[in-house]
Motif scaffolding. Structure first.
Motif, PDB file in Angstrom:
ATOM      1  N   PRO A  14       0.828  -1.213   0.000  1.00 48.61           N
ATOM      2  CA  PRO A  14       0.000   0.000   0.000  1.00 48.61           C
ATOM      3  C   PRO A  14       0.861   1.263   0.000  1.00 48.61           C
ATOM      4  CG  PRO A  14      -0.307  -1.274   2.026  1.00 48.61           C
ATOM      5  CD  PRO A  14       0.722  -1.992   1.246  1.00 48.61           C
ATOM      6  N   PHE A  15       2.081   1.156   0.511  1.00 49.40           N
ATOM      7  CA  PHE A  15       2.979   2.311   0.538  1.00 49.40           C
ATOM      8  C   PHE A  15       3.319   2.790  -0.874  1.00 49.40           C
ATOM      9  CE2 PHE A  15       7.306   4.047   0.666  1.00 49.40           C
ATOM     10  CZ  PHE A  15       7.056   5.146   1.475  1.00 49.40           C
ATOM     11  N   MET A  16       3.600   1.809  -1.745  1.00 49.16           N
ATOM     12  CA  MET A  16       3.912   2.148  -3.146  1.00 49.16           C
ATOM     13  C   MET A  16       2.707   2.822  -3.808  1.00 49.16           C
ATOM     14  SD  MET A  16       6.941   1.644  -3.876  1.00 49.16           S
ATOM     15  CE  MET A  16       6.915   1.784  -5.632  1.00 49.16           C
ATOM     16  N   MET A  17       1.523   2.359  -3.433  1.00 47.81           N
ATOM     17  CA  MET A  17       0.311   2.945  -4.004  1.00 47.81           C
ATOM     18  C   MET A  17       0.161   4.415  -3.574  1.00 47.81           C
ATOM     19  SD  MET A  17      -3.605   1.796  -3.519  1.00 47.81           S
ATOM     20  CE  MET A  17      -3.836   2.673  -2.013  1.00 47.81           C
ATOM     21  N   ILE A  19       2.554   6.469  -2.810  1.00 48.83           N
ATOM     22  CA  ILE A  19       3.552   7.296  -3.507  1.00 48.83           C
ATOM     23  C   ILE A  19       2.991   7.799  -4.831  1.00 48.83           C
ATOM     24  CG2 ILE A  19       5.739   7.104  -4.791  1.00 48.83           C
ATOM     25  CD1 ILE A  19       6.876   5.672  -2.382  1.00 48.83           C
ATOM     26  N   TRP A  20       2.160   6.998  -5.470  1.00 50.46           N
ATOM     27  CA  TRP A  20       1.552   7.405  -6.744  1.00 50.46           C
ATOM     28  C   TRP A  20       0.327   8.278  -6.553  1.00 50.46           C
ATOM     29  CZ3 TRP A  20       2.927   7.484 -11.577  1.00 50.46           C
ATOM     30  CH2 TRP A  20       4.004   6.692 -11.978  1.00 50.46           C
ATOM     31  N   ILE A  21      -0.513   7.801  -5.694  1.00 53.17           N
ATOM     32  CA  ILE A  21      -1.843   8.399  -5.622  1.00 53.17           C
ATOM     33  C   ILE A  21      -1.845   9.767  -4.936  1.00 53.17           C
ATOM     34  CG2 ILE A  21      -4.215   8.104  -4.720  1.00 53.17           C
ATOM     35  CD1 ILE A  21      -3.519   6.248  -7.046  1.00 53.17           C
ATOM     36  N   LEU A  22      -1.070   9.885  -3.848  1.00 49.61           N
ATOM     37  CA  LEU A  22      -1.116  11.134  -3.077  1.00 49.61           C
ATOM     38  C   LEU A  22      -0.701  12.368  -3.874  1.00 49.61           C
ATOM     39  CD1 LEU A  22      -0.005  10.230   0.556  1.00 49.61           C
ATOM     40  CD2 LEU A  22      -2.236  10.938  -0.278  1.00 49.61           C
ATOM     41  N   PRO A  23       0.453  12.296  -4.596  1.00 48.96           N
ATOM     42  CA  PRO A  23       0.800  13.502  -5.383  1.00 48.96           C
ATOM     43  C   PRO A  23      -0.259  13.837  -6.411  1.00 48.96           C
ATOM     44  CG  PRO A  23       2.665  12.011  -5.273  1.00 48.96           C
ATOM     45  CD  PRO A  23       1.496  11.270  -4.712  1.00 48.96           C
ATOM     46  N   ILE A  24      -0.852  12.800  -7.023  1.00 46.40           N
ATOM     47  CA  ILE A  24      -1.877  13.081  -8.037  1.00 46.40           C
ATOM     48  C   ILE A  24      -3.044  13.819  -7.384  1.00 46.40           C
ATOM     49  CG2 ILE A  24      -3.588  12.032  -9.587  1.00 46.40           C
ATOM     50  CD1 ILE A  24      -1.441   9.853 -10.152  1.00 46.40           C
ATOM     51  N   ALA A  25      -3.479  13.289  -6.250  1.00 47.00           N
ATOM     52  CA  ALA A  25      -4.602  13.920  -5.546  1.00 47.00           C
ATOM     53  C   ALA A  25      -4.224  15.335  -5.120  1.00 47.00           C
ATOM     54  CB  ALA A  25      -4.967  13.083  -4.324  1.00 47.00           C
ATOM     55  N   PHE A  26      -2.983  15.479  -4.649  1.00 47.30           N
ATOM     56  CA  PHE A  26      -2.518  16.794  -4.189  1.00 47.30           C
ATOM     57  C   PHE A  26      -2.555  17.830  -5.325  1.00 47.30           C
ATOM     58  CE2 PHE A  26       0.969  19.815  -3.489  1.00 47.30           C
ATOM     59  CZ  PHE A  26       0.566  20.355  -2.268  1.00 47.30           C
TER      60      PHE A  26
END
Lengths: 362, 59
Positions: A14-17, A19-26
């Motif tokens: 879930p950590f790797m996920m 790393i991808w998802i949070l910046p996109i959402a941000f």
């Protein structure tokens, strides 16, 4: 596509996920705001420059007035505004605009005259021009600052985009106006003075008569044609009232062609001081003089020829460059060519030197 | 270019005498204006023919 592999889920972390998802959402949520901050810093720098130009021009004007300065009065002049006539019913709007603008000019002139009674007409014209430059710089600062603060207050990125797009042009104009102060203070001819310079040279040794407010004309001969030469009265900084002058001369004389010599803004990539010939009324400003000349010419079916000298914004309002000054003879020749090509001996032609006649006698 | 080159702008007044044709160039002084007359060493009148600026790199 293997979506699990793409999102880093293939190893089940879930950590790797994140790393991808949070910046996109941000960036989806805050991207515009980040852009607003980045753009803001550029605009803030430009506003600081505009403020420096506005304050600098005011200080320069006060310095020019020396012991006579009255900062309170000058600040009041700088805050004057003009409310343009409504264009809800555009028919007949030009005389209204002309009336409003001239009322403002006349009022400022009268006020300056009463405040600085010891100044002669030449110095008064200089002070009025310097005041106009300082007012324009202050207005640019106030408008840009208002748009910036509004966008910032409302955290509205789209509002700041047009400002960011226009800012380089606004800054170019502000830098040019700021540079123009010293030329007008010293009474040096600017790039825009090339039209009056060409016509002023033709007017030497002729009898100059008043044609309109701050405008003179003279009558001379060229190759069997009668030439009516018109320009603003120099060497005080003034653009004259060429529209009134044209109407006055046309009301008393039969004219077969009108030739207008003016500086015009060059396109990017074009050479400075290049000369072009064309048709139509070559005159800038708010358009009222242009309207008057076009109206008077079209009523009498008089062709209007234009000879323009291409310049940048900066060249037009700062001291004339050597390239432009060196073209004066060539432009004079082109005026004569235009006369010969478009009129017959015995006919009459009016030649207008359009532009600010600062530092140019006649 | 990171730094802008410093430049100086000098304004010149060019006079020409109508009689002897002598052309002289001097730095602009307050009061100079185009087509104004001044004395020429030949005893006749010279006229301000051009006023222009030259921008050059500062030394």
């Amino acid at each position: 596509m293997d979506w699990d592999e793409f999102f880093g889920l293939d190893d089940g972390s879930p950590f790797m996920m994140l790393i991808w998802i949070l910046p996109i959402a941000f960036f989806v949520l805050y991207g515009q705001r980040i852009q607003l901050y980045i753009s803001s810093s550029d605009i803030k720098k430009s506003i600081a420059k505009l403020s420096k130009y506005a304050d600098g021009s005011r200080d320069e004007l006060l310095q020019y007035l020396g012991a006579r300065k009255e900062p309170g009065r000058i600040d009041a002049f700088l805050d004057y505004f003009t409310i343009m006539p409504t264009d809800l019913d555009p028919a007949g709007i030009v005389p209204k605009i002309r009336h409003t603008v001239r009322s403002r000019e006349d009022h400022t002139r009268r006020q300056l005259k009463s405040t600085y009674a010891d100044l002669d007409e030449y110095e008064l014209a200089k002070v009025q021009t310097l005041l106009e430059i300082a007012t324009s710089l202050r207005l640019l600062y106030r408008v840009v600052n208002h748009l910036y603060l509004t966008a910032k207050k409302q955290k509205n990125y789209p509002l700041i985009v047009p400002l960011q797009m226009m800012l380089p042009f606004i800054m170019e104009e502000a830098e040019s106006l700021s540079g123009a102060m010293s030329a007008f203070k010293l009474g040096q001819p600017v790039g825009d003075s090339i039209g009056p310079m060409v016509v002023g040279r033709m007017m030497l040794e002729t009898e100059k008569r008043p044609a309109a407010f701050q405008t003179v004309y003279s009558e001379t001969e060229y190759d069997g044609r009668t030439m009516y030469l018109v320009k603003a009265q120099g060497p005080a900084p003034s653009v004259g009232r060429l529209g009134d002058a044209v109407e006055m001369i046309l009301s008393k004389n039969e004219i077969d062609a009108i030739i207008m010599v003016d500086a015009a803004l060059k396109f990017e990539g074009e050479d400075s001081a290049a000369v072009s010939r064309g048709f139509g009324a070559a005159i800038g400003g708010i358009g009222t003089e242009k309207f008057q000349i076009e109206q008077a010419a079209s009523e009498r079916n008089i062709p209007v020829f234009a000879i323009i000298i291409k310049e940048s914004v900066k060249e037009a309002v700062t001291v004339m460059t050597q390239d432009i000054a060196d073209r004066a003879d060539d432009i004079g020749t082109q005026v004569h060519d235009t006369i010969k090509q478009n009129t017959e001996p015995g006919q009459s032609v009016m030649v207008l030197g359009v532009g600010n006649t600062v530092g140019v006698q006649q | 270019m990171i730094f802008k080159k410093k430049t100086v702008t000098i304004v010149y007044t060019v006079r020409r005498c109508g009689s002897c044709g002598k052309e002289s160039r001097s730095e602009f002084v307050a009061g100079d204006c185009l087509f104004a007359g001044s004395d020429c060493p030949c005893g006749k009148k010279a006229m301000v023919e051009k006023i222009f600026c030259n921008t050059m790199p500062a030394s």
